[in-house]
Design a protein around this motif. Structure first.
Motif, PDB file in Angstrom:
ATOM      1  N   GLN A   2      18.400   1.290  -4.168  1.00 43.44           N
ATOM      2  CA  GLN A   2      17.908   0.210  -3.306  1.00 43.44           C
ATOM      3  C   GLN A   2      16.404   0.070  -3.521  1.00 43.44           C
ATOM      4  O   GLN A   2      15.692   1.070  -3.613  1.00 43.44           O
ATOM      5  N   LEU A   3      15.955  -1.168  -3.602  1.00 39.40           N
ATOM      6  CA  LEU A   3      14.542  -1.444  -3.868  1.00 39.40           C
ATOM      7  C   LEU A   3      13.975  -2.308  -2.754  1.00 39.40           C
ATOM      8  O   LEU A   3      14.592  -3.287  -2.352  1.00 39.40           O
ATOM      9  N   GLN A   4      12.784  -1.942  -2.301  1.00 41.37           N
ATOM     10  CA  GLN A   4      12.116  -2.676  -1.232  1.00 41.37           C
ATOM     11  C   GLN A   4      10.719  -3.024  -1.699  1.00 41.37           C
ATOM     12  O   GLN A   4       9.865  -2.147  -1.814  1.00 41.37           O
ATOM     13  N   ALA A   5      10.495  -4.301  -1.952  1.00 39.51           N
ATOM     14  CA  ALA A   5       9.185  -4.768  -2.395  1.00 39.51           C
ATOM     15  C   ALA A   5       8.335  -5.178  -1.205  1.00 39.51           C
ATOM     16  O   ALA A   5       8.845  -5.690  -0.206  1.00 39.51           O
ATOM     17  N   SER A   6       7.035  -4.951  -1.324  1.00 40.54           N
ATOM     18  CA  SER A   6       6.108  -5.322  -0.264  1.00 40.54           C
ATOM     19  C   SER A   6       4.731  -5.567  -0.858  1.00 40.54           C
ATOM     20  O   SER A   6       4.483  -5.250  -2.025  1.00 40.54           O
ATOM     21  N   LEU A  19       1.128  -4.976  -5.185  1.00 36.32           N
ATOM     22  CA  LEU A  19       2.512  -4.969  -4.737  1.00 36.32           C
ATOM     23  C   LEU A  19       3.088  -3.571  -4.912  1.00 36.32           C
ATOM     24  O   LEU A  19       2.754  -2.862  -5.860  1.00 36.32           O
ATOM     25  N   SER A  20       3.954  -3.217  -3.983  1.00 34.18           N
ATOM     26  CA  SER A  20       4.636  -1.932  -4.056  1.00 34.18           C
ATOM     27  C   SER A  20       6.135  -2.165  -4.055  1.00 34.18           C
ATOM     28  O   SER A  20       6.629  -3.141  -3.487  1.00 34.18           O
ATOM     29  N   CYS A  21       6.840  -1.248  -4.670  1.00 35.03           N
ATOM     30  CA  CYS A  21       8.300  -1.302  -4.674  1.00 35.03           C
ATOM     31  C   CYS A  21       8.812   0.113  -4.448  1.00 35.03           C
ATOM     32  O   CYS A  21       8.664   0.984  -5.310  1.00 35.03           O
ATOM     33  N   ALA A  22       9.374   0.329  -3.285  1.00 39.46           N
ATOM     34  CA  ALA A  22       9.913   1.642  -2.936  1.00 39.46           C
ATOM     35  C   ALA A  22      11.386   1.689  -3.308  1.00 39.46           C
ATOM     36  O   ALA A  22      12.162   0.817  -2.919  1.00 39.46           O
ATOM     37  N   ALA A  23      11.733   2.719  -4.041  1.00 37.94           N
ATOM     38  CA  ALA A  23      13.107   2.881  -4.497  1.00 37.94           C
ATOM     39  C   ALA A  23      13.778   4.032  -3.753  1.00 37.94           C
ATOM     40  O   ALA A  23      13.145   5.043  -3.448  1.00 37.94           O
ATOM     41  N   THR A  77       8.072   5.167  -6.119  1.00 40.93           N
ATOM     42  CA  THR A  77       7.414   3.880  -5.886  1.00 40.93           C
ATOM     43  C   THR A  77       6.760   3.386  -7.172  1.00 40.93           C
ATOM     44  O   THR A  77       6.166   4.168  -7.910  1.00 40.93           O
ATOM     45  N   VAL A  78       6.895   2.108  -7.412  1.00 45.39           N
ATOM     46  CA  VAL A  78       6.211   1.462  -8.526  1.00 45.39           C
ATOM     47  C   VAL A  78       5.271   0.414  -7.952  1.00 45.39           C
ATOM     48  O   VAL A  78       5.549  -0.184  -6.904  1.00 45.39           O
ATOM     49  N   TYR A  79       4.149   0.257  -8.602  1.00 45.31           N
ATOM     50  CA  TYR A  79       3.111  -0.647  -8.132  1.00 45.31           C
ATOM     51  C   TYR A  79       2.766  -1.656  -9.225  1.00 45.31           C
ATOM     52  O   TYR A  79       2.941  -1.390 -10.407  1.00 45.31           O
ATOM     53  N   VAL A  80       2.234  -2.767  -8.807  1.00 42.85           N
ATOM     54  CA  VAL A  80       1.552  -3.652  -9.740  1.00 42.85           C
ATOM     55  C   VAL A  80       0.263  -4.109  -9.071  1.00 42.85           C
ATOM     56  O   VAL A  80       0.277  -4.719  -8.007  1.00 42.85           O
ATOM     57  N   GLN A  81      -0.832  -3.732  -9.673  1.00 43.83           N
ATOM     58  CA  GLN A  81      -2.142  -4.157  -9.219  1.00 43.83           C
ATOM     59  C   GLN A  81      -2.463  -5.475  -9.900  1.00 43.83           C
ATOM     60  O   GLN A  81      -2.474  -5.548 -11.132  1.00 43.83           O
ATOM     61  N   MET A  82      -2.722  -6.490  -9.112  1.00 41.31           N
ATOM     62  CA  MET A  82      -2.955  -7.821  -9.645  1.00 41.31           C
ATOM     63  C   MET A  82      -4.386  -8.233  -9.339  1.00 41.31           C
ATOM     64  O   MET A  82      -4.757  -8.382  -8.168  1.00 41.31           O
ATOM     65  N   ASN A  83      -5.176  -8.371 -10.372  1.00 45.78           N
ATOM     66  CA  ASN A  83      -6.578  -8.769 -10.237  1.00 45.78           C
ATOM     67  C   ASN A  83      -6.802 -10.146 -10.841  1.00 45.78           C
ATOM     68  O   ASN A  83      -5.977 -10.639 -11.614  1.00 45.78           O
ATOM     69  N   GLN A 112      14.280  -7.466  -2.893  1.00 43.60           N
ATOM     70  CA  GLN A 112      14.463  -8.742  -2.212  1.00 43.60           C
ATOM     71  C   GLN A 112      13.371  -9.753  -2.513  1.00 43.60           C
ATOM     72  O   GLN A 112      13.518 -10.925  -2.196  1.00 43.60           O
ATOM     73  N   GLY A 113      12.280  -9.316  -3.130  1.00 42.61           N
ATOM     74  CA  GLY A 113      11.207 -10.245  -3.453  1.00 42.61           C
ATOM     75  C   GLY A 113      10.136 -10.280  -2.385  1.00 42.61           C
ATOM     76  O   GLY A 113      10.407 -10.126  -1.195  1.00 42.61           O
ATOM     77  N   THR A 114       8.920 -10.485  -2.838  1.00 40.28           N
ATOM     78  CA  THR A 114       7.794 -10.636  -1.925  1.00 40.28           C
ATOM     79  C   THR A 114       6.947 -11.803  -2.428  1.00 40.28           C
ATOM     80  O   THR A 114       6.687 -11.925  -3.626  1.00 40.28           O
ATOM     81  N   LEU A 115       6.533 -12.665  -1.512  1.00 39.45           N
ATOM     82  CA  LEU A 115       5.861 -13.904  -1.880  1.00 39.45           C
ATOM     83  C   LEU A 115       4.367 -13.686  -2.061  1.00 39.45           C
ATOM     84  O   LEU A 115       3.696 -13.136  -1.177  1.00 39.45           O
TER      85      LEU A 115
END
Length: 120
Positions: A2-6, A19-23, A77-83, A112-115
């Motif tokens: 299960q993945l939860q993006a935030s 953004l973070s994604c907890a698995a 958890t996986v992250y994406v740092q967006m600059n 589920q996606g995060t806007l």
């Protein structure tokens, strides 16, 4: 798995978001992880991916040099740092787990996606 993006939100152009994604679930740390995004009226597209060890990453040309993907297997958890965000980065961002690569079909599990909305 299960993945939860935030971490999505509204930011001005030139700003940053992480953004973070907890698995959760069995053997989630052994999957490659990817981020994809889907803008209104457009198809879902690859953004970035990282192998389970964290030693290899890949980026879409449109985000290379601006986004950084990372993972913490201890935290699942996986992250994406967006600059240097651009208006064109506005989309719903999805995290995914699977075999890795740029193709959507190689990922079996999706969050589920995060806007993310970038204003000019």
């Amino acid at each position: 798995v299960q993945l939860q993006a935030s971490g999505g939100g509204l930011v001005q152009a030139g700003g940053s978001l992480r953004l973070s994604c907890a698995a959760s679930g069995r053997t989630s740390s052994t999957y490659a992880m990817g981020w994809f995004r889907q803008a209104p009226g457009k198809e879902r597209e690859f953004v970035a991916s990282i192998v389970w060890s964290g030693g290899s990453t890949d980026y879409a040309d449109s985000v290379k040099g601006r986004f950084t993907i990372s993972r913490d297997n201890a935290k699942n958890t996986v992250y994406v740092q967006m600059n240097s965000l651009e208006v064109e980065d506005t989309a719903v961002y999805y995290c995914a787990a699977g075999l890795g690569g740029r193709r959507i079909y190689r990922y079996s599990f999706w969050g589920q996606g995060t806007l993310v909305t970038v204003s000019s």
